[in-house]
Design a protein around this motif. Structure first.
Motif, PDB file in Angstrom:
ATOM      1  N   LEU A 128       0.834  -1.200   0.000  1.00  0.00           N
ATOM      2  CA  LEU A 128       0.000   0.000   0.000  1.00  0.00           C
ATOM      3  C   LEU A 128       0.868   1.248   0.000  1.00  0.00           C
ATOM      4  CD1 LEU A 128      -2.859   1.311   0.320  1.00  0.00           C
ATOM      5  CD2 LEU A 128      -2.445   1.253   2.799  1.00  0.00           C
ATOM      6  N   LEU A 129       0.579   2.158  -0.905  1.00  0.00           N
ATOM      7  CA  LEU A 129       1.222   3.473  -0.926  1.00  0.00           C
ATOM      8  C   LEU A 129       0.258   4.481  -0.312  1.00  0.00           C
ATOM      9  CD1 LEU A 129       2.552   3.466  -4.630  1.00  0.00           C
ATOM     10  CD2 LEU A 129       3.580   2.413  -2.600  1.00  0.00           C
ATOM     11  N   ALA A 130       0.689   5.169   0.727  1.00  0.00           N
ATOM     12  CA  ALA A 130      -0.156   6.154   1.401  1.00  0.00           C
ATOM     13  C   ALA A 130       0.725   7.314   1.825  1.00  0.00           C
ATOM     14  CB  ALA A 130      -0.850   5.536   2.611  1.00  0.00           C
ATOM     15  N   HIS A 131       0.456   8.493   1.330  1.00  0.00           N
ATOM     16  CA  HIS A 131       1.351   9.620   1.613  1.00  0.00           C
ATOM     17  C   HIS A 131       1.501   9.839   3.119  1.00  0.00           C
ATOM     18  CE1 HIS A 131       3.519  13.347   1.133  1.00  0.00           C
ATOM     19  NE2 HIS A 131       2.627  13.966   1.884  1.00  0.00           N
ATOM     20  N   GLU A 132       0.404  10.019   3.824  1.00  0.00           N
ATOM     21  CA  GLU A 132       0.456  10.168   5.278  1.00  0.00           C
ATOM     22  C   GLU A 132       0.467   8.791   5.930  1.00  0.00           C
ATOM     23  OE1 GLU A 132      -1.515  13.761   3.486  1.00  0.00           O
ATOM     24  OE2 GLU A 132      -1.994  11.624   3.422  1.00  0.00           O
ATOM     25  N   PRO A 133       1.331   8.567   6.911  1.00  0.00           N
ATOM     26  CA  PRO A 133       1.472   7.218   7.469  1.00  0.00           C
ATOM     27  C   PRO A 133       0.368   6.789   8.423  1.00  0.00           C
ATOM     28  CG  PRO A 133       2.971   8.720   8.574  1.00  0.00           C
ATOM     29  CD  PRO A 133       2.341   9.497   7.442  1.00  0.00           C
ATOM     30  N   ASP A 134      -0.448   7.719   8.938  1.00  0.00           N
ATOM     31  CA  ASP A 134      -1.375   7.395  10.021  1.00  0.00           C
ATOM     32  C   ASP A 134      -2.382   6.310   9.675  1.00  0.00           C
ATOM     33  OD1 ASP A 134      -0.020   9.325  11.363  1.00  0.00           O
ATOM     34  OD2 ASP A 134      -1.755  10.581  11.817  1.00  0.00           O
ATOM     35  N   VAL A 135      -2.693   6.154   8.410  1.00  0.00           N
ATOM     36  CA  VAL A 135      -3.672   5.142   8.007  1.00  0.00           C
ATOM     37  C   VAL A 135      -3.212   3.737   8.384  1.00  0.00           C
ATOM     38  CG1 VAL A 135      -2.757   4.754   5.677  1.00  0.00           C
ATOM     39  CG2 VAL A 135      -5.203   4.463   6.097  1.00  0.00           C
ATOM     40  N   ALA A 136      -1.934   3.563   8.658  1.00  0.00           N
ATOM     41  CA  ALA A 136      -1.414   2.246   9.032  1.00  0.00           C
ATOM     42  C   ALA A 136      -2.109   1.686  10.262  1.00  0.00           C
ATOM     43  CB  ALA A 136       0.090   2.325   9.288  1.00  0.00           C
ATOM     44  N   MET A 137      -2.670   2.559  11.096  1.00  0.00           N
ATOM     45  CA  MET A 137      -3.309   2.096  12.317  1.00  0.00           C
ATOM     46  C   MET A 137      -4.680   1.486  12.058  1.00  0.00           C
ATOM     47  SD  MET A 137      -0.856   2.769  14.286  1.00  0.00           S
ATOM     48  CE  MET A 137      -1.454   2.532  15.951  1.00  0.00           C
ATOM     49  N   ARG A 138      -5.169   1.593  10.819  1.00  0.00           N
ATOM     50  CA  ARG A 138      -6.458   0.980  10.515  1.00  0.00           C
ATOM     51  C   ARG A 138      -6.439   0.094   9.266  1.00  0.00           C
ATOM     52  NH1 ARG A 138      -9.385   4.329   6.838  1.00  0.00           N
ATOM     53  NH2 ARG A 138      -8.441   6.384   6.530  1.00  0.00           N
ATOM     54  N   PRO A 163      11.270  16.046  17.689  1.00  0.00           N
ATOM     55  CA  PRO A 163      10.473  16.886  18.595  1.00  0.00           C
ATOM     56  C   PRO A 163       9.084  17.207  18.060  1.00  0.00           C
ATOM     57  CG  PRO A 163      12.658  17.845  18.228  1.00  0.00           C
ATOM     58  CD  PRO A 163      12.514  16.713  17.272  1.00  0.00           C
ATOM     59  N   VAL A 164       8.959  17.411  16.737  1.00  0.00           N
ATOM     60  CA  VAL A 164       7.679  17.777  16.131  1.00  0.00           C
ATOM     61  C   VAL A 164       7.424  16.842  14.954  1.00  0.00           C
ATOM     62  CG1 VAL A 164       6.336  19.590  15.015  1.00  0.00           C
ATOM     63  CG2 VAL A 164       7.979  20.195  16.802  1.00  0.00           C
ATOM     64  N   VAL A 165       6.292  16.164  14.968  1.00  0.00           N
ATOM     65  CA  VAL A 165       5.960  15.197  13.921  1.00  0.00           C
ATOM     66  C   VAL A 165       4.524  15.436  13.455  1.00  0.00           C
ATOM     67  CG1 VAL A 165       5.813  12.759  13.287  1.00  0.00           C
ATOM     68  CG2 VAL A 165       7.463  13.494  15.008  1.00  0.00           C
ATOM     69  N   PRO A 166       4.293  15.580  12.138  1.00  0.00           N
ATOM     70  CA  PRO A 166       2.920  15.748  11.652  1.00  0.00           C
ATOM     71  C   PRO A 166       2.178  14.413  11.575  1.00  0.00           C
ATOM     72  CG  PRO A 166       4.451  15.830   9.815  1.00  0.00           C
ATOM     73  CD  PRO A 166       5.286  15.708  11.063  1.00  0.00           C
ATOM     74  N   SER A 167       2.032  13.791  12.717  1.00  0.00           N
ATOM     75  CA  SER A 167       1.314  12.526  12.842  1.00  0.00           C
ATOM     76  C   SER A 167       0.672  12.488  14.210  1.00  0.00           C
ATOM     77  CB  SER A 167       2.261  11.330  12.678  1.00  0.00           C
ATOM     78  OG  SER A 167       1.653  10.129  13.137  1.00  0.00           O
ATOM     79  N   ARG A 168      -0.554  12.024  14.292  1.00  0.00           N
ATOM     80  CA  ARG A 168      -1.229  11.942  15.587  1.00  0.00           C
ATOM     81  C   ARG A 168      -0.596  10.886  16.484  1.00  0.00           C
ATOM     82  NH1 ARG A 168      -7.051   9.978  13.547  1.00  0.00           N
ATOM     83  NH2 ARG A 168      -6.414  11.332  11.837  1.00  0.00           N
ATOM     84  N   TYR A 169       0.248  10.028  15.894  1.00  0.00           N
ATOM     85  CA  TYR A 169       0.895   8.972  16.666  1.00  0.00           C
ATOM     86  C   TYR A 169       2.341   9.304  17.014  1.00  0.00           C
ATOM     87  CZ  TYR A 169      -3.293   6.643  15.078  1.00  0.00           C
ATOM     88  OH  TYR A 169      -4.612   6.332  14.807  1.00  0.00           O
ATOM     89  N   GLY A 170       2.733  10.550  16.789  1.00  0.00           N
ATOM     90  CA  GLY A 170       4.046  11.008  17.210  1.00  0.00           C
ATOM     91  C   GLY A 170       5.178  10.205  16.617  1.00  0.00           C
ATOM     92  N   ASN A 171       6.154   9.864  17.436  1.00  0.00           N
ATOM     93  CA  ASN A 171       7.364   9.216  16.952  1.00  0.00           C
ATOM     94  C   ASN A 171       7.156   7.772  16.519  1.00  0.00           C
ATOM     95  OD1 ASN A 171      10.309  10.648  17.287  1.00  0.00           O
ATOM     96  ND2 ASN A 171       8.702  11.664  18.469  1.00  0.00           N
ATOM     97  N   LEU A 172       6.017   7.177  16.850  1.00  0.00           N
ATOM     98  CA  LEU A 172       5.752   5.809  16.403  1.00  0.00           C
ATOM     99  C   LEU A 172       5.797   5.710  14.885  1.00  0.00           C
ATOM    100  CD1 LEU A 172       4.892   2.866  16.932  1.00  0.00           C
ATOM    101  CD2 LEU A 172       2.510   3.667  16.907  1.00  0.00           C
ATOM    102  N   LEU A 173       5.237   6.729  14.209  1.00  0.00           N
ATOM    103  CA  LEU A 173       5.199   6.724  12.754  1.00  0.00           C
ATOM    104  C   LEU A 173       5.938   7.927  12.173  1.00  0.00           C
ATOM    105  CD1 LEU A 173       1.499   5.591  12.156  1.00  0.00           C
ATOM    106  CD2 LEU A 173       3.582   4.209  11.914  1.00  0.00           C
ATOM    107  N   ALA A 174       6.939   8.401  12.897  1.00  0.00           N
ATOM    108  CA  ALA A 174       7.693   9.570  12.438  1.00  0.00           C
ATOM    109  C   ALA A 174       8.672   9.227  11.338  1.00  0.00           C
ATOM    110  CB  ALA A 174       8.447  10.214  13.606  1.00  0.00           C
ATOM    111  N   TYR A 175       9.312   8.058  11.465  1.00  0.00           N
ATOM    112  CA  TYR A 175      10.418   7.774  10.553  1.00  0.00           C
ATOM    113  C   TYR A 175      10.813   6.303  10.653  1.00  0.00           C
ATOM    114  CZ  TYR A 175      15.093   7.718   8.536  1.00  0.00           C
ATOM    115  OH  TYR A 175      16.189   7.412   7.782  1.00  0.00           O
ATOM    116  N   GLY A 176      11.206   5.740   9.513  1.00  0.00           N
ATOM    117  CA  GLY A 176      11.796   4.409   9.512  1.00  0.00           C
ATOM    118  C   GLY A 176      10.782   3.290   9.514  1.00  0.00           C
TER     119      GLY A 176
END
Length: 306
Positions: free
Chosen positions: A216-226, A251-264
């Protein structure tokens, strides 16, 4: 007790260090550095004996001087030199901030991206800035965006809630592309909007018609939680790794899940790889997360990451 001389020496040293860090963050890391971030991922849904390499290009944010046409040409050449089986582009091709000398229009950067080559093709999705930057699309509440038109004009397919069946060594898998999850947020300035995104995960996966594994290609990573367990791997961008990352923390991540889905790489409902991206958003500043091309190997022998 600290002497006055030592105090002023300390202040001068602190000022010099601050200036050097700022100069590096603005002038060196965003423009002069480029690395390859390599991941070997073995999702349970993916056949262990089927090796697939995917190069991901995310968040170009084309503009002068931070992401010039010459810089894009170098990224294309570097990506092709990796010789992946498949290349995906994860959205946000247009400038993401106003601290620029000149906009680079889609008709200029799209032909350069069309020079990306891979045996299983080059496939693209769009990002939020590709929508936000298109004032006509924001006003009308519907696409296609200028970025999509430009990519399709040079032969690059763009997926918005769509999927395609591909094969490697006679084995099938699906590549699904989700519509952007934040596409119409700025449209609230022009008119009420019932929904911010155009993503439709259910409709996208409904186009998968057999039991072959899904990427799955999804620009924003947050959808991974569903996403359902049906998905083997999700590839995302958007976060830029926070654009400032210190000791593995942003320190600042544009994700509601913070560093969990920030990178990597993370494993939630599925395996997820989030690219640190190539360009900049908000400010042309990077520190601790240099621009990168992502190279993911699925399946095959588990070899050390270099």
């Amino acid at each position: 007790m600290i002497s006055r001389r030592r105090f002023f020496k300390f202040i001068a040293s602190l000022g010099a260090a601050t200036f050097s860090t700022a100069a590096y963050g603005f002038g060196v890391e965003p423009v002069l550095r480029l690395r390859v971030a390599r991941y070997h991922v073995t999702p349970p849904q993916w056949p262990a004996d089927l090796e697939l390499t995917i190069a991901a290009v995310a968040d170009l944010h084309a503009c002068d001087p931070w992401m010039s046409l010459r810089h894009i040409e170098a990224i294309v050449a570097h990506t092709n030199a990796l010789r992946p089986d498949l290349i995906v582009m994860l959205g946000d091709y247009v400038a993401g901030h106003r601290h620029i000398r000149r906009r680079i229009e889609a008709v200029a950067w799209a032909p350069l991206l069309a020079q990306l080559k891979a045996p299983l093709g080059v496939h693209a999705i769009l990002g939020n800035h590709d929508y936000w930057d298109d004032r006509e699309v924001q006003r009308e509440g519907r696409g296609p965006t200028a970025a999509r038109r430009a990519l399709e004009a040079v032969g690059v397919p763009v997926y918005e809630n769509d999927a395609v069946r591909l094969t490697k060594d006679g084995r099938a898998f699906w590549l699904a592309g989700l519509g952007d999850q934040l596409a119409y947020w700025p449209a609230r300035r022009f008119r009420p909007v019932p929904r911010i995104g155009i993503d439709d995960l259910g409709a996208t996966l409904a186009k998968v018609t057999d039991d072959a594994p899904v990427i799955l290609l999804a620009h924003e990573p947050d959808v991974a939680m569903r996403v359902p367990a049906r998905v083997a791997l999700q590839l995302s961008g958007h976060t830029h790794g926070g654009q400032v990352r210190l000791l593995g923390w942003s320190p600042v991540v544009p994700s509601r899940y913070g560093n969990l889905l920030a990178y990597g790489h993370a494993r939630v409902n599925c395996d997820v790889v989030v690219s640190g991206g190539l360009g900049c958003s908000i400010m042309p500043f990077r520190l601790g997360v240099p621009p990168e091309i992502v190279l993911v190997t699925l399946g095959g022998e588990n070899r050390p990451i270099s």
